[in-house]
Design an enzyme around this catalytic site. Structure first.
Site, PDB file in Angstrom:
ATOM      1  N   HIS A  78       4.546   4.356  -0.745  1.00  0.00           N
ATOM      2  CA  HIS A  78       3.254   4.124  -1.396  1.00  0.00           C
ATOM      3  C   HIS A  78       2.932   2.633  -1.334  1.00  0.00           C
ATOM      4  CE1 HIS A  78       0.214   3.670  -4.505  1.00  0.00           C
ATOM      5  NE2 HIS A  78      -0.048   4.951  -4.315  1.00  0.00           N
ATOM      6  N   GLU A  84      -3.955   6.687   2.363  1.00  0.00           N
ATOM      7  CA  GLU A  84      -4.517   6.088   1.159  1.00  0.00           C
ATOM      8  C   GLU A  84      -4.903   4.651   1.476  1.00  0.00           C
ATOM      9  OE1 GLU A  84      -2.639   8.474  -2.395  1.00  0.00           O
ATOM     10  OE2 GLU A  84      -1.480   6.674  -2.008  1.00  0.00           O
TER      11      GLU A  84
HETATM   12  O1  LIG Z   1      -2.364   5.890  -5.359  1.00  0.00           O
HETATM   13  C1  LIG Z   1      -2.871   6.986  -5.496  1.00  0.00           C
HETATM   14  C2  LIG Z   1      -2.075   8.218  -5.380  1.00  0.00           C
HETATM   15  O2  LIG Z   1      -0.849   7.915  -4.840  1.00  0.00           O
HETATM   16  C3  LIG Z   1      -4.289   7.128  -5.819  1.00  0.00           C
HETATM   17  O3  LIG Z   1      -4.535   6.587  -7.079  1.00  0.00           O
HETATM   18  P1  LIG Z   1      -5.987   6.749  -7.729  1.00  0.00           P
HETATM   19  O4  LIG Z   1      -6.387   8.195  -7.557  1.00  0.00           O
HETATM   20  O5  LIG Z   1      -5.789   6.374  -9.156  1.00  0.00           O
HETATM   21  O6  LIG Z   1      -6.894   5.834  -6.979  1.00  0.00           O
END
Ligand SMILES: O=C(CO)COP(=O)(O)O
Length: 258
Positions: free
Chosen positions: A103, A175
């Site tokens: 992450h 992401e």
């Molecule tokens: O980092 C995330 C999931 O791993 C996304 O976070 P948010 O949905 O709070 O933007």
């Protein structure tokens, strides 16, 4: 194909709060079994609450047609002198069948690199866990027009040692850094098409699923799920309340979102 709709609670919730959420989720999912035909829920609690959440989910935990439970991180070694770390056998023992790797917050604050993500992915598949590899570019990389190359470097670096069969168990969550968390800006659908074209071309059909994450809400979930190549959503803030998570599951399971 069932859509993967999951949440990481990040560094939130006591064991008591985690139990209450899991108990409520189990009751809702048990009442609405048809939802589980269309979505594959997964929850990634903090490590302290893994065993409690697994226990509360009872027969739904990690069963085919149930909910998958994951860990937010684990070390690549099975055991040893690594103070403060948890191994994959340990999080598996606590109930995790899925392991989040790489992450952005771990890359940014805890020195996770492409190399360590590769070691962790290999350790995960060796122990039969599903690696959930998170990737994503910064604003600078996007503005320089280097997003596709960057994403392929991150994925190839982490996954190149896998066999075809091991690769088929991997989940990739795209992401973009600029879209994650309270400082993030929700992505426009048009900004996500090219990354998912690239990822779907390289990994679609060869991996378990390609997910999108970053400022997902019940309001934008439907259009995000409509992007070609997207097999599910990985959610932070919007799913930290049970009602928020249930709303997202409902959107993903709705017949108008085929
Ligand atoms: O980092 C995330 C999931 O791993 C996304 O976070 P948010 O949905 O709070 O933007």
């Amino acid at each position: 194909m069932r859509r993967w709709i999951g949440t990481s609670w990040k560094m939130n919730k006591t064991i008591g709060q985690a139990r209450a959420y899991a108990r409520g989720l189990r009751a809702e999912l048990s009442d609405r079994g048809e939802m589980l035909d269309r979505v594959q829920p997964f929850v990634i609690p903090p490590a302290t609450a893994l065993a409690a959440v697994t226990e509360e989910m009872g027969p739904l935990a990690n069963m085919a047609g149930g909910i998958r439970i994951g860990a937010q991180n684990a070390h690549w070694e099975d055991s040893g002198a690594w103070t403060g770390e948890l191994s994959i056998p340990q999080v598996k023992d606590a109930g995790a069948t899925l392991i989040e790797i790489g992450h952005f917050e771990r890359r940014e604050h805890f020195g996770e690199t492409v190399e360590t993500t590769s070691w962790k992915v290999q350790a995960a598949v060796r122990h039969g866990l599903t690696p959930l590899l998170c990737i994503g570019e910064s604003t600078q990389i996007r503005e320089a027009g280097k997003t596709a190359t960057f994403l392929l470097d991150q994925t190839r670096g982490a996954l190149s040692a896998l066999t075809v069969e091991q690769m088929s168990r991997v989940i990739i969550a795209y992401e973009p850094i600029w879209a994650i968390g309270a400082q993030g800006r929700p992505a426009k659908v048009g900004e996500l098409r090219e990354p998912f074209d690239v990822l779907a071309h390289e990994y679609g059909g060869r991996t378990e699923a390609l997910l999108y994450g970053g400022s997902v809400t019940p309001g934008n979930a439907s259009e995000l799920l409509g992007i070609p190549g997207v097999n599910g959503l990985f959610v932070g803030r919007s799913a930290w309340t049970l009602s928020g998570y249930l709303e997202l599951l409902e959107v993903a399971a709705a017949p108008e979102n085929p």
